[in-house]
Scaffold this active site. Structure first.
Site, PDB file in Angstrom:
ATOM      1  N   LEU A  87     -15.610 -20.283 -24.843  1.00  0.00           N
ATOM      2  CA  LEU A  87     -14.673 -20.632 -23.767  1.00  0.00           C
ATOM      3  C   LEU A  87     -13.436 -21.387 -24.239  1.00  0.00           C
ATOM      4  O   LEU A  87     -12.455 -21.496 -23.497  1.00  0.00           O
ATOM      5  CB  LEU A  87     -15.405 -21.442 -22.688  1.00  0.00           C
ATOM      6  CG  LEU A  87     -16.516 -20.674 -21.959  1.00  0.00           C
ATOM      7  CD1 LEU A  87     -17.175 -21.537 -20.916  1.00  0.00           C
ATOM      8  CD2 LEU A  87     -15.972 -19.401 -21.322  1.00  0.00           C
ATOM      9  N   LYS A 142     -21.086 -25.918  -7.466  1.00  0.00           N
ATOM     10  CA  LYS A 142     -21.164 -27.365  -7.415  1.00  0.00           C
ATOM     11  C   LYS A 142     -21.941 -27.876  -8.627  1.00  0.00           C
ATOM     12  O   LYS A 142     -22.711 -27.097  -9.181  1.00  0.00           O
ATOM     13  CB  LYS A 142     -21.788 -27.823  -6.104  1.00  0.00           C
ATOM     14  CG  LYS A 142     -23.298 -27.527  -5.991  1.00  0.00           C
ATOM     15  CD  LYS A 142     -23.901 -28.230  -4.840  1.00  0.00           C
ATOM     16  CE  LYS A 142     -24.575 -29.501  -5.230  1.00  0.00           C
ATOM     17  NZ  LYS A 142     -25.872 -29.368  -5.927  1.00  0.00           N
ATOM     18  N   HIS A 172     -24.427 -23.489  -1.454  1.00  0.00           N
ATOM     19  CA  HIS A 172     -25.319 -22.377  -1.101  1.00  0.00           C
ATOM     20  C   HIS A 172     -26.043 -22.596   0.226  1.00  0.00           C
ATOM     21  O   HIS A 172     -26.547 -21.663   0.820  1.00  0.00           O
ATOM     22  CB  HIS A 172     -26.283 -22.037  -2.244  1.00  0.00           C
ATOM     23  CG  HIS A 172     -27.451 -22.967  -2.372  1.00  0.00           C
ATOM     24  ND1 HIS A 172     -27.375 -24.170  -3.008  1.00  0.00           N
ATOM     25  CD2 HIS A 172     -28.723 -22.863  -1.938  1.00  0.00           C
ATOM     26  CE1 HIS A 172     -28.558 -24.763  -2.955  1.00  0.00           C
ATOM     27  NE2 HIS A 172     -29.400 -23.989  -2.312  1.00  0.00           N
ATOM     28  N   LYS A 176     -27.408 -19.830   3.669  1.00  0.00           N
ATOM     29  CA  LYS A 176     -28.778 -19.648   4.152  1.00  0.00           C
ATOM     30  C   LYS A 176     -28.752 -19.047   5.558  1.00  0.00           C
ATOM     31  O   LYS A 176     -27.981 -19.513   6.408  1.00  0.00           O
ATOM     32  CB  LYS A 176     -29.511 -20.994   4.197  1.00  0.00           C
ATOM     33  CG  LYS A 176     -29.871 -21.535   2.818  1.00  0.00           C
ATOM     34  CD  LYS A 176     -30.637 -22.831   2.943  1.00  0.00           C
ATOM     35  CE  LYS A 176     -30.849 -23.475   1.593  1.00  0.00           C
ATOM     36  NZ  LYS A 176     -31.928 -22.903   0.800  1.00  0.00           N
ATOM     37  N   ASP A 229     -25.942 -34.928  -5.554  1.00  0.00           N
ATOM     38  CA  ASP A 229     -26.562 -33.602  -5.668  1.00  0.00           C
ATOM     39  C   ASP A 229     -26.777 -32.951  -4.297  1.00  0.00           C
ATOM     40  O   ASP A 229     -26.656 -31.737  -4.165  1.00  0.00           O
ATOM     41  CB  ASP A 229     -27.916 -33.765  -6.387  1.00  0.00           C
ATOM     42  CG  ASP A 229     -28.530 -32.430  -6.804  1.00  0.00           C
ATOM     43  OD1 ASP A 229     -27.778 -31.557  -7.269  1.00  0.00           O
ATOM     44  OD2 ASP A 229     -29.754 -32.267  -6.675  1.00  0.00           O
ATOM     45  N   HIS A 234     -24.510 -30.491   0.567  1.00  0.00           N
ATOM     46  CA  HIS A 234     -25.379 -29.780   1.510  1.00  0.00           C
ATOM     47  C   HIS A 234     -25.566 -30.549   2.833  1.00  0.00           C
ATOM     48  O   HIS A 234     -25.392 -30.000   3.914  1.00  0.00           O
ATOM     49  CB  HIS A 234     -26.757 -29.524   0.905  1.00  0.00           C
ATOM     50  CG  HIS A 234     -26.726 -28.818  -0.418  1.00  0.00           C
ATOM     51  ND1 HIS A 234     -25.828 -27.828  -0.706  1.00  0.00           N
ATOM     52  CD2 HIS A 234     -27.484 -28.959  -1.538  1.00  0.00           C
ATOM     53  CE1 HIS A 234     -26.046 -27.382  -1.944  1.00  0.00           C
ATOM     54  NE2 HIS A 234     -27.038 -28.057  -2.469  1.00  0.00           N
ATOM     55  N   LYS A 334     -36.507 -35.858  -3.814  1.00  0.00           N
ATOM     56  CA  LYS A 334     -37.394 -35.036  -4.643  1.00  0.00           C
ATOM     57  C   LYS A 334     -38.783 -35.674  -4.639  1.00  0.00           C
ATOM     58  O   LYS A 334     -38.928 -36.870  -4.392  1.00  0.00           O
ATOM     59  CB  LYS A 334     -36.870 -34.989  -6.078  1.00  0.00           C
ATOM     60  CG  LYS A 334     -35.461 -34.394  -6.154  1.00  0.00           C
ATOM     61  CD  LYS A 334     -35.366 -33.335  -7.199  1.00  0.00           C
ATOM     62  CE  LYS A 334     -33.993 -32.721  -7.261  1.00  0.00           C
ATOM     63  NZ  LYS A 334     -33.945 -31.340  -6.801  1.00  0.00           N
TER      64      LYS A 334
HETATM   65  C1  BG6 Z   1     -29.148 -27.691  -5.427  1.00  0.00           C
HETATM   66  C2  BG6 Z   1     -29.507 -28.981  -6.098  1.00  0.00           C
HETATM   67  O1  BG6 Z   1     -27.803 -27.696  -5.011  1.00  0.00           O
HETATM   68  O2  BG6 Z   1     -29.984 -27.492  -4.311  1.00  0.00           O
HETATM   69  C3  BG6 Z   1     -30.974 -29.013  -6.488  1.00  0.00           C
HETATM   70  O3  BG6 Z   1     -28.698 -29.160  -7.249  1.00  0.00           O
HETATM   71  C4  BG6 Z   1     -31.831 -28.697  -5.298  1.00  0.00           C
HETATM   72  O4  BG6 Z   1     -31.343 -30.262  -7.038  1.00  0.00           O
HETATM   73  C5  BG6 Z   1     -31.368 -27.432  -4.624  1.00  0.00           C
HETATM   74  O5  BG6 Z   1     -33.172 -28.561  -5.740  1.00  0.00           O
HETATM   75  C6  BG6 Z   1     -32.116 -27.202  -3.331  1.00  0.00           C
HETATM   76  O6  BG6 Z   1     -31.810 -25.930  -2.871  1.00  0.00           O
HETATM   77  P1  BG6 Z   1     -32.815 -25.155  -1.913  1.00  0.00           P
HETATM   78  O7  BG6 Z   1     -32.072 -23.920  -1.558  1.00  0.00           O
HETATM   79  O8  BG6 Z   1     -34.063 -24.921  -2.708  1.00  0.00           O
HETATM   80  O9  BG6 Z   1     -33.042 -26.089  -0.774  1.00  0.00           O
END
Ligand code: BG6
Length: 488
Positions: A87, A142, A172, A176, A229, A234, A334
């Site tokens: 890169l 991200k 992401h 969903k 994170d 999210h 977590k």
């Molecule tokens: C990610 C985080 O963006 O989302 C992770 O970096 C996390 O730490 C994950 O585990 C959770 O995604 P999902 O779709 O499994 O809820």
């Protein structure tokens, strides 16, 4: 429509765990436009055949609804190519440019599934090689930075090479199906809108619980923590979806303008609220699903004295006419008791009781995000009591709920988050992507928390793996006379 999708970080975790399986699913569902090429780009020295073989072997570890047959994989793999790129080397970008020019696809997607520290370099190099043409789109994973300043620096660098309409910032969660149904619930149905305000809603809880630990990402996670994170992106995107005003149409900017207003209305932190309305925790050893698991500090890649939070609970407020005074509780972590993401909208109890009902019971709308995807509406009804009631006694009510399971209703093989988002990028639909001003506002709001923690010697509160986090999280919500969903 022909497309070239260039996957920077083509041999990395995200590529083989999420992106290539999502592209494969789209291929299987017949939604991936024909005439596509996917070019994995990385520093490894691989031929096309070796790259296909590598991805094939990795697919064995991926949760695909149905294993691909060798023929099916081969048909998909015919789209896959590999290009060795360092890169930092301009010559390597020239080789990429030559390959893209030769094919002349209608759309070129540059997917940066690399460390964010490389985003600036890659964008500069793409521009220097003339790869920022008007039919190019760039996708950024991200985390985009680790604070407001670094986020701005990345956004500015990317905008020097691409216009905002070419930039697809992924969260992401927005891909969903359950989150899209949240938008549909609010803006496709008139039923809830009149109720969706402070006069009727007592509080809203957002829980994103994971039972997994940091897995193999210890080193990354230790620099990141749950606030950066999960909350900055999210969870705040979910707050936006819940609290935004109905957009004037379903176009990307109409939606993003409304989300931005929510982020701007988040009540600013004060020393008092930072002290009382935010709880951070870190998991200690415990049992998850019956298995002994180590504490966070004993995970590979994690500093044994780490003060990184693996759990956050906080109370936010939105300072506008619709939401003033309504607490929005966010909780994520977590190694919690289970994998469960849900939103609970609790309504006020009936204003005047003519029935007997269990204390504290009121209507609730539960929006299940995962693993279940559905809606539950909790109501109060007369059941057994009706027959047993003696003359003159005050009838009593019991909780019942309406249960809508979207997986049952629409089938469980629904379009996954990455599949949906990748198809949207190829089609140029920005609705489910985050604009830079949204991201900056979200960073601006979380920064005082990070600052407060830096100066707080107490560190995160330990919680045993397999529980719902530190007891301070229960105390946080109990102060308002509410309780977390699983405690009520
Ligand atoms: C990610 C985080 O963006 O989302 C992770 O970096 C996390 O730490 C994950 O585990 C959770 O995604 P999902 O779709 O499994 O809820």
């Amino acid at each position: 429509m022909s497309f070239d999708l260039v996957l920077f970080g083509g041999t990395g975790d995200l590529a083989w765990r999420k992106l290539l399986p999502a592209l494969f699913q789209a291929f299987r569902h017949g939604t991936l436009p024909a005439g596509g090429r996917i070019i994995g780009v990385a520093r490894d020295d691989l031929s096309n055949a070796q790259y296909r073989e590598l991805i094939h072997s990795r697919f064995a570890d991926v949760d695909l609804s149905k294993r691909p047959s060798p023929e099916e994989f081969d048909r998909f793999a015919a789209m896959l190519e590999f290009l060795r790129v360092d890169l930092s080397r301009p010559d390597d970008y020239q080789r990429l440019a030559a390959s893209l020019r030769e094919r002349g696809a209608d759309t070129v997607v540059m997917y940066l599934a690399t460390a964010p520290s490389l985003f600036t370099t890659v964008c500069e190099q793409l521009a220097a090689s003339g790869l920022n043409t008007p039919h190019t789109r760039i996708v950024l994973e991200k985390p985009l930075g680790h604070d407001l300043a670094s986020n701005r620096a990345i956004n500015e660098a990317v905008r020097r090479a691409f216009t905002e309409r070419q930039i697809f910032r992924i969260d992401h969660y927005l891909g969903k199906p359950s989150v899209q149904n949240l938008f549909a619930l609010r803006f496709g149905n008139a039923l809830f809108e009149p109720l969706w305000r402070r006069e009727n809603i007592a509080n809203i809880q957002i829980t994103i619980a994971e039972d997994l630990g940091v897995e193999k990402r210890g080193a990354f996670y230790d620099q990141t923590g749950a606030l950066r994170d999960m909350v900055q992106n999210h969870a705040l995107q979910l707050v936006c979806a819940l609290a935004m005003e109905p957009p004037i149409n379903a176009h990307a900017d109409a939606i993003r303008d409304e989300k931005l207003k929510v982020l701007r209305s988040l009540k600013a932190w004060t020393p008092e609220t930072l002290g009382q309305h935010v709880v951070r925790g870190q998991y200690a050893a415990g049992k998850v699903q019956g298995e002994d698991v180590p504490g966070y500090r004993d995970e590979p890649g994690v500093n044994p004295q780490s003060t990184t939070e693996t759990f956050v609970a906080l109370r936010a407020e939105i300072a506008n006419w619709r939401w003033a005074g309504v607490p929005f509780y966010i909780r994520t972590g977590k190694r919690l008791a289970g994998r469960d993401a849900r939103i609970v909208v609790s309504f006020h109890p009936a204003p005047h009781a003519i029935y007997r009902s269990p204390s504290g019971e009121a209507n609730r709308l539960v929006i299940h995000l995962q693993p279940k995807d559905g809606l539950e509406l909790h109501l109060l009804a007369q059941g057994q009591e009706l027959r047993q009631a003696s003359k003159g006694a005050v009838p009593s009510l019991a909780p019942v709920h309406l249960d809508l399971d979207f997986d049952k209703r629409f089938g469980s093989e629904r379009v996954g988050a990455y599949e949906r988002l990748l198809l949207d990028v190829i089609d140029g639909r920005l609705n489910l992507f985050v604009r830079s001003d949204e991201q900056e506002e979200a960073w601006r709001w979380v920064e005082p928390i990070l600052e407060h923690w830096r100066n707080d010697a107490a560190g995160p509160r330990p919680y045993a793996a397999g529980t719902w986090g530190p007891s301070a999280a229960s105390a946080l919500i109990a102060r308002d006379n509410f309780c977390w969903n699983e405690e009520c």
